[in-house]
Design an enzyme around this catalytic site. Structure first.
Site, PDB file in Angstrom:
ATOM      1  N   HIS A  46      50.120  42.066 -54.289  1.00  0.00           N
ATOM      2  CA  HIS A  46      50.331  42.882 -55.493  1.00  0.00           C
ATOM      3  C   HIS A  46      49.059  42.949 -56.336  1.00  0.00           C
ATOM      4  O   HIS A  46      48.694  44.007 -56.857  1.00  0.00           O
ATOM      5  CB  HIS A  46      51.425  42.274 -56.371  1.00  0.00           C
ATOM      6  N   SER A  89      56.896  38.723 -50.956  1.00  0.00           N
ATOM      7  CA  SER A  89      57.748  37.872 -51.794  1.00  0.00           C
ATOM      8  C   SER A  89      58.842  37.237 -50.946  1.00  0.00           C
ATOM      9  O   SER A  89      59.302  36.133 -51.228  1.00  0.00           O
ATOM     10  CB  SER A  89      58.381  38.703 -52.915  1.00  0.00           C
ATOM     11  N   ARG A  90      59.270  37.941 -49.895  1.00  0.00           N
ATOM     12  CA  ARG A  90      60.364  37.431 -49.060  1.00  0.00           C
ATOM     13  C   ARG A  90      59.932  36.261 -48.174  1.00  0.00           C
ATOM     14  O   ARG A  90      60.791  35.570 -47.624  1.00  0.00           O
ATOM     15  CB  ARG A  90      60.941  38.550 -48.183  1.00  0.00           C
TER      16      ARG A  90
HETATM   17  P1  AMP Z   1      57.245  44.877 -53.809  1.00  0.00           P
HETATM   18  O1  AMP Z   1      57.163  44.036 -55.037  1.00  0.00           O
HETATM   19  O2  AMP Z   1      57.533  44.113 -52.570  1.00  0.00           O
HETATM   20  O3  AMP Z   1      58.133  46.087 -54.007  1.00  0.00           O
HETATM   21  O4  AMP Z   1      55.790  45.465 -53.580  1.00  0.00           O
HETATM   22  C1  AMP Z   1      55.146  46.198 -54.596  1.00  0.00           C
HETATM   23  C2  AMP Z   1      53.931  46.864 -54.003  1.00  0.00           C
HETATM   24  O5  AMP Z   1      53.036  45.880 -53.504  1.00  0.00           O
HETATM   25  C3  AMP Z   1      54.282  47.782 -52.827  1.00  0.00           C
HETATM   26  O6  AMP Z   1      53.498  48.957 -52.917  1.00  0.00           O
HETATM   27  C4  AMP Z   1      53.918  46.942 -51.648  1.00  0.00           C
HETATM   28  O7  AMP Z   1      53.572  47.692 -50.504  1.00  0.00           O
HETATM   29  C5  AMP Z   1      52.716  46.193 -52.181  1.00  0.00           C
HETATM   30  N1  AMP Z   1      52.496  44.971 -51.388  1.00  0.00           N
HETATM   31  C6  AMP Z   1      53.392  43.984 -51.157  1.00  0.00           C
HETATM   32  N2  AMP Z   1      52.860  43.052 -50.341  1.00  0.00           N
HETATM   33  C7  AMP Z   1      51.607  43.472 -50.045  1.00  0.00           C
HETATM   34  C8  AMP Z   1      50.542  42.950 -49.218  1.00  0.00           C
HETATM   35  N3  AMP Z   1      50.671  41.810 -48.538  1.00  0.00           N
HETATM   36  N4  AMP Z   1      49.393  43.647 -49.156  1.00  0.00           N
HETATM   37  C9  AMP Z   1      49.253  44.822 -49.830  1.00  0.00           C
HETATM   38  N5  AMP Z   1      50.211  45.356 -50.616  1.00  0.00           N
HETATM   39  C10 AMP Z   1      51.373  44.695 -50.722  1.00  0.00           C
END
Ligand code: AMP
Length: 292
Positions: A37, A186-187
């Site tokens: 993030h 996060s998972r």
């Molecule tokens: P989330 O909180 O999982 O909905 O993710 C929020 C944003 O962060 C989304 O655009 C995800 O694709 C991005 N994101 C999550 N994990 C990663 C990662 N390991 N590398 C790059 N972007 C990420």
């Protein structure tokens, strides 16, 4: 750094920033922030003058029985990290603020939202599109930052912005990985020590396909088969899909003769993990590098 859960307050802050001629960016997240993030926040800070990060675990993109209640939440930790990155505004609304009790209009993601992740999670991308469209409407960003980690989501959001003429440029950012290759997520917090040790198998599968492609393999069935075999060899993992697809339409490719994306999904224990990697074949590709 300002922080609010109010749509009106974030609108006012964005209005003031725009009147000062600032370029506004939005980084939508579900919180429990990690380096993946933060890489989006850094990219946004580089390309924009006013960076909004939203923290919202969107109930609409979880199906009944999925992990909405269990999803990790850490508002205080997230605020500390975002202040250190130099984000300008954290928008952390409640579900009640985001959705009217009788909200009934949603955004249909179309066929791109029905395949792969959409096949396993049929209502997921409708929830994603609806909340991202709302976040765009609330914050009016010039730029929206999304991770390639959720590759299908990135393509679905891009298509939504194009097809609905939303005045936002969707920027994709590279996947941030742990040292052993596991994509940050996060998972990953759900994984036991044994499962965490097994989880990089998704990355290994992708690297197997990449190595074969660089060696000149252009048969996508062979590439997908090699990914499936790699995952099948890990007793703690259960494959959902492994495929080589067109990078924009996400349709399976017969031959690797241009840009492509290898995509995988697997359960490790009860946790469903996804990952992906760019593959390049054909004349312009690294697969031919070294040919003379
Ligand atoms: P989330 O909180 O999982 O909905 O993710 C929020 C944003 O962060 C989304 O655009 C995800 O694709 C991005 N994101 C999550 N994990 C990663 C990662 N390991 N590398 C790059 N972007 C990420």
């Amino acid at each position: 750094m300002e922080r609010s859960g109010s749509k009106e307050e974030v609108r006012q802050a964005v209005g003031a920033a725009r009147r000062e001629g600032k370029r506004v960016a939005l980084v939508p997240t579900m919180g429990a922030l990690h380096e993946g993030h933060l890489s989006l926040v850094r990219a946004a800070c580089e390309r924009a003058d006013y960076v909004i990060v939203s923290l919202f675990v969107n109930p609409m993109q979880f199906a009944p029985g999925e992990d909405f209640e269990a999803y990790p939440r850490d508002l205080d930790g997230d605020l500390t990290l975002l202040a250190a990155e130099g984000a300008d505004f954290v928008f952390a609304p409640s579900a009640e603020t985001m959705y009217a009790p009788d909200a009934s209009v949603t955004v249909d993601p179309g066929p791109l939202g029905a395949v792969w992740e959409g096949a396993s999670r049929p209502t997921h991308f409708r929830g994603v599109c609806t909340v991202v469209a709302k976040l765009f409407a609330i914050t009016s960003p010039a730029l929206g930052f999304f991770g390639e980690k959720d590759y299908q989501q990135l393509q679905v959001v891009r298509r939504m912005a194009r097809d609905l003429d939303l005045p936002v440029r969707v920027v994709g950012c590279p996947i941030v990985r742990h040292a052993d290759g596991l994509a940050m997520s996060s998972r990953n917090a759900y994984l036991s020590a044994d499962q965490r040790a097994a989880a990089p198998v998704l990355y290994h599968a992708l690297r197997t396909a990449e190595t074969l492609a660089l060696g000149g393999e252009t048969d996508t069935r062979a590439l997908a088969g090699a990914m499936a075999e790699t995952i099948a060899a890990e007793p703690l993992a259960r494959i959902d899909y492994a495929a080589v697809v067109h990078p924009e339409t996400l349709e399976p490719l017969d031959a690797l003769d241009g840009p492509a994306r290898a995509i995988v999904a697997a359960h490790v224990g009860a946790t469903r993990l996804i990952d992906n990697m760019a593959l390049v074949g054909g004349d312009g590709g690294e697969a031919k590098a070294g040919d003379a």
